[in-house]
Design a protein around this motif. Structure first.
Motif, PDB file in Angstrom:
ATOM      1  N   HIS A 140       2.053   4.635  -6.866  1.00  0.00           N
ATOM      2  CA  HIS A 140       3.053   3.597  -6.608  1.00  0.00           C
ATOM      3  C   HIS A 140       4.364   3.953  -7.287  1.00  0.00           C
ATOM      4  O   HIS A 140       5.440   3.884  -6.664  1.00  0.00           O
ATOM      5  N   TYR A 141       4.292   4.356  -8.550  1.00  0.00           N
ATOM      6  CA  TYR A 141       5.512   4.625  -9.304  1.00  0.00           C
ATOM      7  C   TYR A 141       6.170   5.935  -8.888  1.00  0.00           C
ATOM      8  O   TYR A 141       7.396   6.041  -8.874  1.00  0.00           O
ATOM      9  N   HIS A 181      -2.406   3.880  -9.743  1.00  0.00           N
ATOM     10  CA  HIS A 181      -1.117   3.189  -9.721  1.00  0.00           C
ATOM     11  C   HIS A 181       0.037   4.167  -9.955  1.00  0.00           C
ATOM     12  O   HIS A 181       1.191   3.843  -9.675  1.00  0.00           O
ATOM     13  N   MET A 220      -3.036  -8.031  -2.763  1.00  0.00           N
ATOM     14  CA  MET A 220      -2.104  -6.999  -3.212  1.00  0.00           C
ATOM     15  C   MET A 220      -2.480  -6.492  -4.594  1.00  0.00           C
ATOM     16  O   MET A 220      -2.285  -5.311  -4.912  1.00  0.00           O
ATOM     17  N   PHE A 253       7.911   4.999  -5.559  1.00  0.00           N
ATOM     18  CA  PHE A 253       9.055   4.137  -5.785  1.00  0.00           C
ATOM     19  C   PHE A 253      10.207   4.936  -6.391  1.00  0.00           C
ATOM     20  O   PHE A 253      11.375   4.776  -6.004  1.00  0.00           O
ATOM     21  N   CYS A 265      -7.415  -4.779 -12.724  1.00  0.00           N
ATOM     22  CA  CYS A 265      -6.888  -4.230 -11.470  1.00  0.00           C
ATOM     23  C   CYS A 265      -6.161  -2.907 -11.687  1.00  0.00           C
ATOM     24  O   CYS A 265      -5.826  -2.217 -10.722  1.00  0.00           O
ATOM     25  N   LYS A 312      -4.762  -3.548  -4.625  1.00  0.00           N
ATOM     26  CA  LYS A 312      -4.229  -2.285  -4.129  1.00  0.00           C
ATOM     27  C   LYS A 312      -3.429  -1.595  -5.237  1.00  0.00           C
ATOM     28  O   LYS A 312      -3.299  -2.113  -6.333  1.00  0.00           O
ATOM     29  N   ARG A 313      -2.865  -0.433  -4.924  1.00  0.00           N
ATOM     30  CA  ARG A 313      -2.089   0.319  -5.931  1.00  0.00           C
ATOM     31  C   ARG A 313      -0.666  -0.228  -5.994  1.00  0.00           C
ATOM     32  O   ARG A 313       0.306   0.471  -5.718  1.00  0.00           O
ATOM     33  N   ASN A 314      -0.551  -1.485  -6.364  1.00  0.00           N
ATOM     34  CA  ASN A 314       0.725  -2.172  -6.323  1.00  0.00           C
ATOM     35  C   ASN A 314       1.141  -2.581  -7.734  1.00  0.00           C
ATOM     36  O   ASN A 314       0.731  -3.624  -8.243  1.00  0.00           O
ATOM     37  N   TYR A 363       4.082  -3.433  -8.623  1.00  0.00           N
ATOM     38  CA  TYR A 363       5.118  -4.468  -8.578  1.00  0.00           C
ATOM     39  C   TYR A 363       4.531  -5.848  -8.838  1.00  0.00           C
ATOM     40  O   TYR A 363       5.093  -6.644  -9.606  1.00  0.00           O
ATOM     41  N   VAL A 364       3.382  -6.177  -8.220  1.00  0.00           N
ATOM     42  CA  VAL A 364       2.790  -7.492  -8.428  1.00  0.00           C
ATOM     43  C   VAL A 364       2.244  -7.633  -9.845  1.00  0.00           C
ATOM     44  O   VAL A 364       2.266  -8.724 -10.421  1.00  0.00           O
TER      45      VAL A 364
END
Length: 265
Positions: free
Chosen positions: A132-133, A129, A90, A136, A124, A93-95, A97-98
């Motif tokens: 992602h935001y 990213h 994860m 979200f 990373c 990836k473009r995560n 949250y992690v």
């Protein structure tokens, strides 16, 4: 005399201690990390566990994700951890949250490998990213806009996510605390919203007349994040795969954990 903070900390660490697998780290996420917990907010604990080597090489599939919910004398605790391999994938990836979990300053359990993971996680971070935001924020905005009367909580999540994304694109730093983000954003209405969330119940609401104002702000900050993405000098792709692979192999072959951090949250 034991205060409420000590009692809460003891209950959180008790849940962590009962986890079935060795833990690389556990940090606090959710409203406590974002800087606007209500008196009745639950504690969202997130982290990484390590499945035993026998589970990896044998026929018995291990728990890639462990979820534990409990209510301890009114304190709601939600503990979710992922196996290191799943979590590391994860990260690539473009995560966002992690990444927020790794860099959370509210640390309940840590190991030397957690510190190593923080250094690797910086490699990373990419300009993508931002997606992602943006995604979200759009989801949280839909939750906010469809309710009547609209609630404070999803609105604060919208602002937190957008400001985190803008800050990340401009600085390369993962910052999830809305109050700290607002020190540079200087949005006059954020402090009042945070105060309402902190002092009121989780389901605190706004007047319908506020919707037009916050719609304009949401559209403006979304455009700002999109512009920050276009102007960002962050890398296009992560460069941490080899380092994560090396760390995972060492964790599998030489598992280790350390004690609970005494000065946690």
């Amino acid at each position: 005399m034991t205060n409420d903070h000590d009692v809460e900390h003891a209950k959180l660490t008790e849940q962590i201690a009962s986890h079935p697998y060795p833990l690389v780290f556990v940090t606090v996420s959710g409203a406590h990390l974002y800087g606007f917990p209500s008196p009745d907010s639950d504690f969202d604990l997130r982290g990484v566990h390590l499945l035993p080597l026998e589970t990896i090489v044998g026929l018995d599939e291990g728990d890639q994700t462990v979820e534990k919910d409990c209510i301890d004398n009114g304190l709601e605790i939600d503990l979710v951890t992922h196996d290191a391999e799943k979590f590391f994938r994860m990260m690539l990836k473009r995560n966002g949250y992690v990444l927020e979990q790794i860099f959370s300053p509210l640390v309940l359990h840590t190991t030397p490998e957690h510190e190593e993971l923080k250094a690797i996680a910086k490699r990373c971070i990419t300009r993508h990213h931002a997606h992602h935001y943006l995604g979200f924020a759009a989801t949280q905005w839909k939750l906010f806009a469809k309710e009547s009367p609209p609630r404070v909580k999803p609105l604060l999540y919208v602002y937190r996510v957008l400001l985190t994304g803008i800050h990340l694109m401009r600085t390369g730093e993962v910052q999830a605390n809305l109050n700290q983000l607002n020190e540079s954003a200087k949005l006059s209405y954020i402090d009042e919203l945070v105060d309402r969330k902190r002092s009121g119940p989780e389901k605190g609401t706004l007047n319908d007349t506020d919707l037009d104002f916050h719609t304009r702000q949401y559209e403006r900050l979304t455009a700002t994040l999109e512009s920050a993405y276009q102007a960002s000098t962050l890398p296009e792709m992560p460069t941490a795969r080899d380092a994560l692979n090396d760390l995972l192999i060492r964790l599998r072959l030489h598992p280790r954990t350390s004690g609970i951090v005494e000065d946690g949250v």
